[in-house]
Design a protein around this motif. Structure first.
Motif, PDB file in Angstrom:
ATOM      1  N   GLY A 173     -35.341  13.397  11.403  1.00 47.71           N
ATOM      2  CA  GLY A 173     -35.998  13.089  12.671  1.00 47.71           C
ATOM      3  C   GLY A 173     -36.768  14.293  13.201  1.00 47.71           C
ATOM      4  N   LYS A 174     -37.464  14.069  14.309  1.00 45.56           N
ATOM      5  CA  LYS A 174     -38.262  15.134  14.930  1.00 45.56           C
ATOM      6  C   LYS A 174     -37.359  16.172  15.582  1.00 45.56           C
ATOM      7  N   ALA A 175     -37.873  17.413  15.663  1.00 49.14           N
ATOM      8  CA  ALA A 175     -37.150  18.454  16.395  1.00 49.14           C
ATOM      9  C   ALA A 175     -37.211  18.139  17.879  1.00 49.14           C
ATOM     10  N   PRO A 176     -36.130  18.414  18.605  1.00 50.39           N
ATOM     11  CA  PRO A 176     -36.157  18.131  20.047  1.00 50.39           C
ATOM     12  C   PRO A 176     -37.154  19.024  20.796  1.00 50.39           C
ATOM     13  N   VAL A 177     -37.741  18.462  21.832  1.00 48.94           N
ATOM     14  CA  VAL A 177     -38.644  19.195  22.721  1.00 48.94           C
ATOM     15  C   VAL A 177     -37.859  19.597  23.963  1.00 48.94           C
ATOM     16  N   LYS A 178     -38.004  20.876  24.356  1.00 46.41           N
ATOM     17  CA  LYS A 178     -37.321  21.341  25.573  1.00 46.41           C
ATOM     18  C   LYS A 178     -38.188  21.029  26.782  1.00 46.41           C
ATOM     19  N   VAL A 179     -37.618  20.296  27.716  1.00 45.18           N
ATOM     20  CA  VAL A 179     -38.338  19.870  28.923  1.00 45.18           C
ATOM     21  C   VAL A 179     -37.653  20.464  30.145  1.00 45.18           C
ATOM     22  N   LEU A 180     -38.402  21.243  30.911  1.00 43.23           N
ATOM     23  CA  LEU A 180     -37.880  21.817  32.155  1.00 43.23           C
ATOM     24  C   LEU A 180     -38.141  20.877  33.327  1.00 43.23           C
ATOM     25  N   GLY A 191     -36.549   8.466  26.978  1.00 41.61           N
ATOM     26  CA  GLY A 191     -37.758   8.310  26.169  1.00 41.61           C
ATOM     27  C   GLY A 191     -38.969   7.765  26.905  1.00 41.61           C
ATOM     28  N   SER A 192     -38.869   7.575  28.227  1.00 38.81           N
ATOM     29  CA  SER A 192     -40.020   7.042  28.976  1.00 38.81           C
ATOM     30  C   SER A 192     -41.199   8.009  28.986  1.00 38.81           C
ATOM     31  N   MET A 193     -40.917   9.283  28.767  1.00 43.12           N
ATOM     32  CA  MET A 193     -42.001  10.260  28.862  1.00 43.12           C
ATOM     33  C   MET A 193     -42.623  10.573  27.509  1.00 43.12           C
ATOM     34  N   LEU A 194     -41.785  10.896  26.533  1.00 45.49           N
ATOM     35  CA  LEU A 194     -42.328  11.363  25.243  1.00 45.49           C
ATOM     36  C   LEU A 194     -42.175  10.332  24.134  1.00 45.49           C
ATOM     37  N   GLY A 195     -41.624   9.175  24.469  1.00 49.68           N
ATOM     38  CA  GLY A 195     -41.558   8.099  23.481  1.00 49.68           C
ATOM     39  C   GLY A 195     -40.199   7.971  22.835  1.00 49.68           C
ATOM     40  N   PRO A 196     -39.970   6.815  22.181  1.00 51.07           N
ATOM     41  CA  PRO A 196     -38.640   6.451  21.679  1.00 51.07           C
ATOM     42  C   PRO A 196     -38.221   7.189  20.409  1.00 51.07           C
ATOM     43  N   SER A 252     -41.439   8.060  38.004  1.00 54.02           N
ATOM     44  CA  SER A 252     -42.099   7.179  37.051  1.00 54.02           C
ATOM     45  C   SER A 252     -43.528   7.664  36.773  1.00 54.02           C
ATOM     46  N   SER A 253     -44.228   8.054  37.830  1.00 52.98           N
ATOM     47  CA  SER A 253     -45.610   8.514  37.675  1.00 52.98           C
ATOM     48  C   SER A 253     -45.680   9.855  36.956  1.00 52.98           C
ATOM     49  N   ALA A 254     -44.699  10.706  37.175  1.00 54.28           N
ATOM     50  CA  ALA A 254     -44.668  11.995  36.466  1.00 54.28           C
ATOM     51  C   ALA A 254     -44.535  11.748  34.959  1.00 54.28           C
ATOM     52  N   CYS A 255     -43.714  10.768  34.588  1.00 56.66           N
ATOM     53  CA  CYS A 255     -43.595  10.406  33.167  1.00 56.66           C
ATOM     54  C   CYS A 255     -44.919   9.883  32.634  1.00 56.66           C
ATOM     55  N   ASP A 256     -45.591   9.042  33.421  1.00 53.52           N
ATOM     56  CA  ASP A 256     -46.900   8.514  33.002  1.00 53.52           C
ATOM     57  C   ASP A 256     -47.894   9.653  32.771  1.00 53.52           C
ATOM     58  N   HIS A 257     -47.895  10.600  33.689  1.00 58.75           N
ATOM     59  CA  HIS A 257     -48.833  11.743  33.613  1.00 58.75           C
ATOM     60  C   HIS A 257     -48.640  12.513  32.304  1.00 58.75           C
ATOM     61  N   ILE A 258     -47.397  12.877  32.027  1.00 56.66           N
ATOM     62  CA  ILE A 258     -47.134  13.669  30.810  1.00 56.66           C
ATOM     63  C   ILE A 258     -47.373  12.814  29.558  1.00 56.66           C
ATOM     64  N   ARG A 259     -46.914  11.571  29.574  1.00 57.79           N
ATOM     65  CA  ARG A 259     -47.085  10.718  28.394  1.00 57.79           C
ATOM     66  C   ARG A 259     -48.557  10.589  28.017  1.00 57.79           C
ATOM     67  N   SER A 272     -24.216   9.153  30.189  1.00 56.47           N
ATOM     68  CA  SER A 272     -25.141   8.058  29.877  1.00 56.47           C
ATOM     69  C   SER A 272     -25.343   7.899  28.379  1.00 56.47           C
ATOM     70  N   ALA A 273     -24.917   8.888  27.607  1.00 53.36           N
ATOM     71  CA  ALA A 273     -25.001   8.821  26.143  1.00 53.36           C
ATOM     72  C   ALA A 273     -26.393   8.410  25.665  1.00 53.36           C
ATOM     73  N   PHE A 274     -27.420   9.022  26.220  1.00 50.12           N
ATOM     74  CA  PHE A 274     -28.789   8.736  25.775  1.00 50.12           C
ATOM     75  C   PHE A 274     -28.955   9.230  24.341  1.00 50.12           C
ATOM     76  N   PRO A 275     -29.306   8.337  23.423  1.00 47.43           N
ATOM     77  CA  PRO A 275     -29.431   8.777  22.028  1.00 47.43           C
ATOM     78  C   PRO A 275     -30.455   9.894  21.825  1.00 47.43           C
ATOM     79  N   LEU A 276     -31.491   9.943  22.650  1.00 47.10           N
ATOM     80  CA  LEU A 276     -32.538  10.960  22.459  1.00 47.10           C
ATOM     81  C   LEU A 276     -32.181  12.299  23.091  1.00 47.10           C
ATOM     82  N   LEU A 277     -31.113  12.338  23.865  1.00 45.57           N
ATOM     83  CA  LEU A 277     -30.796  13.561  24.609  1.00 45.57           C
ATOM     84  C   LEU A 277     -29.922  14.480  23.751  1.00 45.57           C
TER      85      LEU A 277
END
Ligand code: NAI
Length: 329
Positions: free
Chosen positions: A1-8, A27-32, A244-251, A60-65
């Motif tokens: 899989g992809k390397a994780p991205v560090k998000v501040l 995954g709403s920001m950088l994808g699933p 939600s809009s901040a996620c849209d902006h970055i995505r 929350s056991a987010f698989p992407l986290l």
């Protein structure tokens, strides 16, 4: 899989942080398919609450986290981050002058700029959400000279989405059919929400709505005043829609805008459309290959020109006030 991205996320123990962190983690920001490591920063009085947010993210056991760093140390928080969402700030309290709030916030953004410049990955993408968003972003840019100016932006996507939502409600159309509205200028009540180039299901918004008085009147003030209206209704700020809009902006910045569509972003101004240079001004932008470009060649009528100028004047004045605050600090 992809390397994780560090998000501040700064101000992560606050309201927007609480709504934003789970969205990024799911995954709403950088994808699933993109794992993330969250770096959550807040100040010592909020440290316990911040640890509580971290506990809930784990639960929350987010698989992407792939990890959560919760810290009050700005050096640790900014280390190797590729995306920085700056939500932390000092709120305006009853009886405070505008200049006092400005002064608190610009000093925060000045010092965090230095930490980002020193510790973040080169190519870090920065989104400033905290108010005064445009001017905080400008101060961050001025104090992080090694970060390319085009990598420092502020959030006006919430205003953009509010404008889409108003047109969708008015015309009884799904919001996905509404495109190419524009927020010009400052993320403040001087902003100009512009529908002159937008469409509803491919038809000009002006025709689909067919009510010029509304479009030039209540529509504009509703979008401009929406933040205050939400505070009045909820007794709290518009944290869900801001997150939600901040996620849209970055995505969209990272993945690109669909062809033929644009979004609004506060970016370092090159003077396009007669906007003042050297301020962070919201423009219509197209995103591609991880970059953005101001959409050129849109017709600006006299009504719009006056609005663009007024919000630009406010930004120039805010900048002067911010520089005065920093000089006195
Ligand atoms: P909040 O007050 O709930 O959260 C702010 C958090 O920032 C608090 O936890 C606080 O401790 C923290 N903080 C303060 N100084 C800090 C520092 N130096 N470093 C790190 N963290 C720090 O506020 P909320 O509702 O989450 O809003 C955050 C900001 O976003 C406010 O400035 C608000 O005006 C702004 N906002 C911007 C919007 C936009 O569209 N651009 C929309 C909605 C809010």
């Amino acid at each position: 899989g992809k390397a994780p991205v560090k998000v501040l996320i700064t101000g992560a123990a606050g309201q927007i942080g609480y709504a934003l962190a789970p969205r990024v983690a799911s995954g709403s920001m950088l994808g699933p398919d993109q794992p993330v490591i969250l770096h959550l920063l807040d100040i010592p009085p909020a440290a316990q609450s911040l640890d509580g947010v971290k506990m809930e993210l784990i639960d929350s056991a987010f698989p992407l986290l792939h990890g959560v760093v919760a810290t009050t140390d700005v050096e640790e928080a900014t280390k190797d981050v590729e995306i920085a969402i700056m939500v932390g700030g000092f709120p305006r309290k009853a009886g405070m002058e505008r200049k006092d709030v400005m002064s608190k916030n610009v000093s925060i953004y000045k010092s965090q700029a230095s930490a980002l410049e020193k510790n973040a990955k080169s190519g870090v993408k920065v989104l400033v959400v905290a108010n005064p968003a445009n001017t905080n972003a400008l101060i961050l840019k001025e104090n992080a000279p090694s970060i390319p100016p085009e990598n420092i932006t502020c959030l006006t996507r919430l205003d953009h989405n509010r404008a889409l939502g108003q047109v969708a409600e008015r015309t009884g159309t799904p919001v996905s059919e509404v495109k190419n509205v524009i927020i010009w200028g400052n993320h403040s009540s001087s902003q100009y929400p512009d529908v002159a180039h937008g469409t509803v299901a491919g038809k000009p918004i002006t025709e689909a709505v067919a009510d010029d008085a509304w479009l030039k009147g209540d529509f504009i003030t509703t979008v401009q005043q929406r933040g205050a209206a939400i505070i009045k209704m909820r007794g709290m700020s518009s944290a869900l829609s801001a997150a939600s809009s901040a996620c849209d902006h970055i995505r969209d910045w990272v993945k690109g805008t669909p062809s033929g569509t644009w979004v609004s972003m506060g970016v370092f101004s090159d003077g396009s459309y007669g906007a003042p240079k050297d301020v962070v001004y919201s423009f219509p932008v197209e995103c591609k290959d991880g970059g953005w470009k101001i959409v050129q060649g849109l017709q600006i009528d006299e009504f719009a020109a006056g609005k663009l100028k007024a919000t630009g004047d406010e930004l120039v004045e805010e900048k002067a006030l911010a520089l005065e605050c920093l000089a006195e600090a």
